[in-house]
Structures are given as C-alpha cells and as structure tokens.
Write an enzyme that holds these catalytic residues in place. Structure first.
Site, PDB file in Angstrom:
ATOM      1  N   LEU A  15     -12.623 -19.560   4.279  1.00 16.09           N
ATOM      2  CA  LEU A  15     -12.198 -21.001   4.212  1.00 16.09           C
ATOM      3  C   LEU A  15     -13.245 -22.032   5.272  1.00 16.09           C
ATOM      4  CD1 LEU A  15      -8.414 -21.034   4.515  1.00 16.09           C
ATOM      5  CD2 LEU A  15      -9.813 -21.046   2.454  1.00 16.09           C
ATOM      6  N   THR A 187       2.103 -25.557  -1.171  1.00 13.81           N
ATOM      7  CA  THR A 187       2.382 -25.252   0.420  1.00 13.81           C
ATOM      8  C   THR A 187       2.831 -24.103   1.001  1.00 13.81           C
ATOM      9  OG1 THR A 187       4.685 -26.281   0.390  1.00 13.81           O
ATOM     10  CG2 THR A 187       2.890 -27.787   0.566  1.00 13.81           C
ATOM     11  N   LYS A 188       3.231 -23.189  -0.053  1.00 16.20           N
ATOM     12  CA  LYS A 188       4.027 -21.790   0.275  1.00 16.20           C
ATOM     13  C   LYS A 188       2.918 -21.124   0.848  1.00 16.20           C
ATOM     14  CE  LYS A 188       7.803 -21.039  -0.982  1.00 16.20           C
ATOM     15  NZ  LYS A 188       8.962 -21.952  -0.501  1.00 16.20           N
ATOM     16  N   GLY A 354     -37.178  -9.203   7.659  1.00 16.03           N
ATOM     17  CA  GLY A 354     -36.600  -8.030   6.777  1.00 16.03           C
ATOM     18  C   GLY A 354     -36.773  -6.898   7.475  1.00 16.03           C
ATOM     19  N   CYS A 381     -41.731 -13.586  10.875  1.00 11.58           N
ATOM     20  CA  CYS A 381     -41.199 -12.111  11.432  1.00 11.58           C
ATOM     21  C   CYS A 381     -41.924 -11.216  10.389  1.00 11.58           C
ATOM     22  CB  CYS A 381     -39.843 -11.962  11.658  1.00 11.58           C
ATOM     23  SG  CYS A 381     -39.407 -10.800  12.653  1.00 11.58           S
ATOM     24  N   PHE A 382     -41.013 -10.447   9.720  1.00  9.34           N
ATOM     25  CA  PHE A 382     -41.507  -9.398   8.650  1.00  9.34           C
ATOM     26  C   PHE A 382     -42.449 -10.182   7.612  1.00  9.34           C
ATOM     27  CE2 PHE A 382     -41.413  -6.661   4.936  1.00  9.34           C
ATOM     28  CZ  PHE A 382     -41.312  -5.476   5.369  1.00  9.34           C
ATOM     29  N   HIS A 515     -38.527 -16.369  14.852  1.00 10.93           N
ATOM     30  CA  HIS A 515     -37.440 -16.987  13.963  1.00 10.93           C
ATOM     31  C   HIS A 515     -37.138 -18.383  14.142  1.00 10.93           C
ATOM     32  CE1 HIS A 515     -36.466 -13.273  11.709  1.00 10.93           C
ATOM     33  NE2 HIS A 515     -36.400 -12.727  12.758  1.00 10.93           N
ATOM     34  N   GLU A 517     -36.109 -20.681  12.380  1.00 10.69           N
ATOM     35  CA  GLU A 517     -34.905 -21.185  11.881  1.00 10.69           C
ATOM     36  C   GLU A 517     -33.684 -21.125  12.764  1.00 10.69           C
ATOM     37  OE1 GLU A 517     -36.330 -18.202  11.180  1.00 10.69           O
ATOM     38  OE2 GLU A 517     -34.909 -16.749  10.472  1.00 10.69           O
TER      39      GLU A 517
HETATM   40  N1  GLN Z   1     -38.718  -5.118  10.451  1.00 11.75           N
HETATM   41  C1  GLN Z   1     -39.592  -5.879  11.391  1.00 11.75           C
HETATM   42  C2  GLN Z   1     -39.454  -5.424  12.858  1.00 11.75           C
HETATM   43  O1  GLN Z   1     -38.674  -4.946  13.174  1.00 11.75           O
HETATM   44  C3  GLN Z   1     -39.519  -7.415  11.123  1.00 11.75           C
HETATM   45  C4  GLN Z   1     -37.972  -7.731  11.615  1.00 11.75           C
HETATM   46  C5  GLN Z   1     -37.647  -9.098  11.169  1.00 11.75           C
HETATM   47  O2  GLN Z   1     -38.195  -9.690  10.124  1.00 11.75           O
HETATM   48  N2  GLN Z   1     -36.732  -9.732  11.710  1.00 11.75           N
HETATM   49  O3  GLN Z   1     -40.528  -5.825  13.503  1.00 11.75           O
END
Ligand code: GLN
Length: 543
Positions: A15, A187-188, A354, A381-382, A515, A517
């Site tokens: 929700l 509302t139940k 990833g 990262c990856f 990261h 983000e």
């Molecule tokens: N798998 C990669 C590592 O551990 C990248 C990790 C990720 O993208 N957060 O270094």
C-alpha cells in the site's frame, strides 16, 4: 520532548507504507520539526544484505555501511535526513543480539523469553539515540496479523505505556477498495484490520486509508465509529500520479493537522510546501522527453532498481524533461545479437550495478554500442567494471579481459584487492593496509582529477559516495587503458582504487565504482544524473 509515531499497515501489503511514512515526515519537517525515521522489519534475516533482489528489491546502503530495506531510501529522498545503521532493525538482528547476550551469561541464569527480553531489545532500538529529535517515525514492516510482527506490535504497545500517551501515537494504513458492482468504497477490510490491531492492545489514533477516490462523509463516519477514531482522523491517502505529490495530498486531507492535534501542538495554517510543488510541477509539465535504456538483469522486479529509477527521474527534474525508461534484460543481447535495433531509440544508456556472470556479456555489448555510437553512457559499479573490460578487450588488445568474479582469468581487469594488491607496493600505499576482501560498504571519499569531466560535473574534486561491491578495477592496467583514451578521473584518496573512469573525447561517457543513485534527492538531483540526463536531452534535441 521526542514524540514517537508508529506506523502499521493492514489489509494487504504494497500500500506504500514506506512512502506514506516518508511523506508524513516531510510534512512535519515542513512545519519546522526535526525528524528521524526508523523501520522495523519482521523477517528473520539479520539484514537484507543477502536477500535476492527478486524477493526483496533493492538493498539500500547507508553512509555508515549498513545494508538496509529500500524504504530507507524513500525516507532519505523525502526528508534529506541520512539514515544510519541503527535506523533499520529486523527480527533476525534482535534475536541474534539477545541470543549472543544469553551465551555471554548476561541474563544471569534467567529464562529468556519473547516478553520481556525480545520486546525490551526492540524498545531499546526504537528509542536509542533519538533525544535530539522532535519526531521519530517508526514504520513496522509487514501487515498486521502476520505472526512475525507480533513482538514488534507488543513492543510498541508497551512503549505507549512506558513513554506515555502524550508522547506516542499509532497511525494505521489500510485499503478502502472500490467495488464497481456495489458502486462504493468498502470499509469492512479496514474494520477487520483495526480489530486485529485492537486484539493486540493497540488503538490507532489516525487511519490513513488508501483509496482511488475521495471518501464520502458517511463512509468516513462509519469507519470512525467502527474503528474508534475521530472522523477527522480518517484520512484519505488518494492515488497520485507521482509519489512526490504525497506530502501535498496528505496535507490537503489533514494528515499533519491530525498528528499535531493529537500531540497538542499548533496545527493551524499550512506548512511551506513550495519544495514539493516545484518538484510535482517539473514532473507533470516537462518541456521534452528523453529515452534511457537501462541494461540490467533484475528487470523482472523493478524494485531492485528503486533508487536508480528515482535518481533518473530527479535527473529529469533538473533538466525539465520526462525520462522514459526502457528496462532491458542484458541477456537479450547475447541471444538475439541485434543490439543496434533494440537500442536505436535510446538517447542514453545506463548499465547499473549487479552481481554474477549472468548477463555480463550483454552488458559489455551495451557499453561498446554506447562508446562507438557516441551515446551518453553511465556505468554504475558493475556497469563501470564492464566498461573497463570492454575498453581492455576492444581498444587495448586484451581479448581475454575479464573479472575474477566470473572465475579465474589470465587478464583480471577486475579483481579482489587481495588478488591484485596483496604483497606489492599498492598494499603499502593502501591506508592502514586494509585490503578488504569483504564487501566495501558505505560512504568513502574519492578524489577527482582537476579538469576532468567528473570534476566539472561535481563542481569539486573532493567527493564522498556510497559503495556496495567486493571487486575493484585492477590498477595495474591503468597505463595500458589510459593509452586507449580512457581516463581514470577519480581515485580513492590513497590512489589505489579506481573510482571513476571517463572518455574525454566521447560526448558523455562515465563509469563510477560507487552508487550515486543512493544520494540523489528530488529537491537536490545528484550531479551525475543531472549531467547524464542533460546529455541525453542534448542528444534527443539534435535528432
Ligand atoms: N559484483 C560487483 C562487485 O561485487 C559489482 C557490485 C555492484 O554492482 N554493486 O564488485
């Protein structure tokens, strides 16, 4: 005096309890109060760090390196208050702490029980370190009626007595489904859900009712009567087109008023919500549109990329464009090979973080396509690691370039620090000789090269970003890669770990080991996402 607002959920999950809690916090903040947010998760994992992205969605990383629930990301994006390790606790963490204490003999031979030992431990984490805040909002994960949430509910029931009713309140989020054949909101389910709460001794003071339409006055009164709350405290949480409209919508429905009224605080007038109005306006009335292809591997559950999707949206806010996301499973490229056809509409390409080998080759192909065709590219990262491998293979003649994450390789462009820095000069340079070998988690400083695109985008050379990875780009390849035109434009302060790479002669190509983000806010879009979407806009307009 610190006031505690406990937020529970009923009827069904999904929700938006996390967003509802965050939006309430934003409203209290807009009223001038200092807020902190916490989440109690009923599952038995000690933290979500090891949970599959398909099951649990994103793992949100705090500055102090905790792997936490993705709702903490919403908390930060709505309040700007950075979460800490202490702000997310699970049943697994509570039990493991209590059992460790029992093994140490701390209970002096006593029988260790859910009440009081587990509930005491829960109460301790709820109140610890909250003295300086006006409000602490505590979200209880899961849905009322789950066996797993019972100790948490019992702990907040007790806390209401321990701290006093003038210092604590309960907000319950429920669903008012509209049944077309009956032509009305029902509302139940809400009544049953509140009964369930009352059964464990908790009487909510405010009901936040998810609904796709306004609640008619008679239904509101009915809910109030059956659930033992004031009619004004039955608040509609209406469906909105963007989550960032929630603070405005909740305020219009009287949410902050009811919370403040309960605590005997001034509730007249309106908080300043211009921040949210501006954001909502930018989202609803953009000047243009860009298409971003996100080439990842957890696209079956987009919650896995929650912060990423939000940060891209923030980049759109910064550039007055709508950001349309095309989520692509990277394995698709490995099978069909028709990458140009699939990516031809993309104004920008992003390869996110990833784990594991599956889909890696497809991501490398996406990097290559972006590099060769001058399409704005951001590797996270990856994604940065794959960008480095692509460079090594395509430009530096290292055709066997790979990551040791995928198994032994003769060209470990990406490896564990223990594999490429152990026993050599880099190890001495590494601050404190720390070679990790475990996950690098949390915020770390990095230095950007003066004059690099990265430094220009950030407007500074000293940055601090959050990490979550085990592998690192192998510094021993730096010179060979730089000869091809790839610049190592950001490094850890000791100069051992590559943190940012870029191609200066590409329109916009950046890879980052961290990261970004995780730090982006709707009212303060992260510079990398603002820059990335800006480059996408430029490309879209030149077409
Ligand atoms: N798998 C990669 C590592 O551990 C990248 C990790 C990720 O993208 N957060 O270094």
């Amino acid at each position: 005096m610190t006031r505690f607002v406990f937020i529970t959920g009923g009827v069904v999950s999904s929700l938006g309890k996390g967003i509802a809690s965050a939006a309430l916090a934003a409203l209290l903040q807009a009223r001038g109060y200092k807020v902190r947010m916490r989440k109690l998760d009923p599952y038995l994992n000690v933290d979500p760090g090891t949970m599959s992205p398909y099951q649990h969605g994103e793992v949100f990383i705090t500055d102090d390196g905790a792997e936490t629930d993705l709702d903490l990301g919403h908390y930060e994006r709505f309040t700007g208050v950075h979460a800490r390790r202490a702000d997310n606790t699970t049943t697994g963490r509570i039990y493991s702490d209590v059992i460790a204490r029992e093994r140490r003999g701390d209970y002096l031979g006593g029988t260790v029980q859910v009440i009081p030992h587990i509930t005491d431990a829960i109460k301790d984490v709820v109140v610890a370190g909250t003295e300086e805040y006006d409000f602490v909002l505590v979200e209880i994960g899961g849905t009322v009626g789950d066996i797993e949430s019972l100790p948490f509910l019992e702990a907040i029931r007790q806390l209401r007595n321990d701290l006093g009713h003038n210092q604590t309140m309960c907000v319950h989020l429920t669903l008012l489904p509209y049944i077309p054949s009956a032509g009305e909101l029902k509302t139940k389910p809400t009544q049953h859900s509140v009964k369930e709460l009352q059964n464990v001794g908790i009487q909510p003071q405010v009901l936040l009712c998810r609904s796709d339409r306004p609640i008619p006055e008679n239904e509101r009164r009915k809910i109030a009567n059956f659930c033992n709350v004031r009619s004004e405290a039955v608040i509609a949480a209406l469906d909105v087109d963007t989550i960032y409209a929630c603070p405005i919508s909740y305020h219009n429905e009287g949410m902050d008023r009811e919370v403040l009224r309960y605590f005997g605080l001034p509730f007249e007038g309106s908080p300043d919500l211009t921040r949210w109005e501006k954001i909502v306006h930018a989202i609803r009335e953009p000047e243009g549109e860009v298409k971003v292809a996100v080439v990842g591997k957890y696209t079956a559950l987009l919650d896995s990329y929650k912060s990423l999707a939000e940060a891209l949206l923030h980049g759109g806010i910064a550039n007055n464009v709508r950001v349309k996301l095309d989520w692509i499973e990277s394995e698709e490229f490995e099978k069909s090979g028709d990458i140009a056809e699939r990516l031809k509409d993309a104004d920008a390409i992003l390869v996110p973080g990833g784990f594991g080998e599956r889909g890696a080759e497809g991501k490398i192909q996406a990097v290559r396509y972006a590099r060769e065709n001058g399409i704005p590219f951001l590797g996270i990262c990856f994604g940065m690691q794959m960008a480095v491998i692509e460079c090594a293979r395509s430009l530096a003649g290292l055709t066997k370039a790979s990551s040791t994450e995928f198994g032994p390789t003769s060209e470990p462009l990406v490896g564990l620090m223990t594999e490429w820095a152990n026993g050599n000069e880099l190890m001495r340079r590494r601050e404190g000789g720390d070679l990790g070998g475990t996950m690098r988690l949390g915020a770390f400083p990095a230095r950007l090269a003066a004059g690099s695109r990265a430094a220009e985008i950030y407007g500074t050379t000293d940055i601090r970003e959050r990490h979550r990875h085990r592998w690192e780009v192998n510094l021993h390849y730096k010179d060979r890669l730089e000869k091809t035109g790839l610049r190592f434009s950001g490094m850890s302060p000791d100069g051992v770990l590559p943190e940012v790479v870029e191609y200066p002669d590409h329109p916009w190509f950046i890879g980052v080991q961290y990261h970004p983000e995780l730090l982006s806010k709707p009212f303060d879009p992260h510079p990398l996402f603002a820059g990335f979407i800006g480059a996408a806009r430029k490309r879209a307009e030149s077409k």
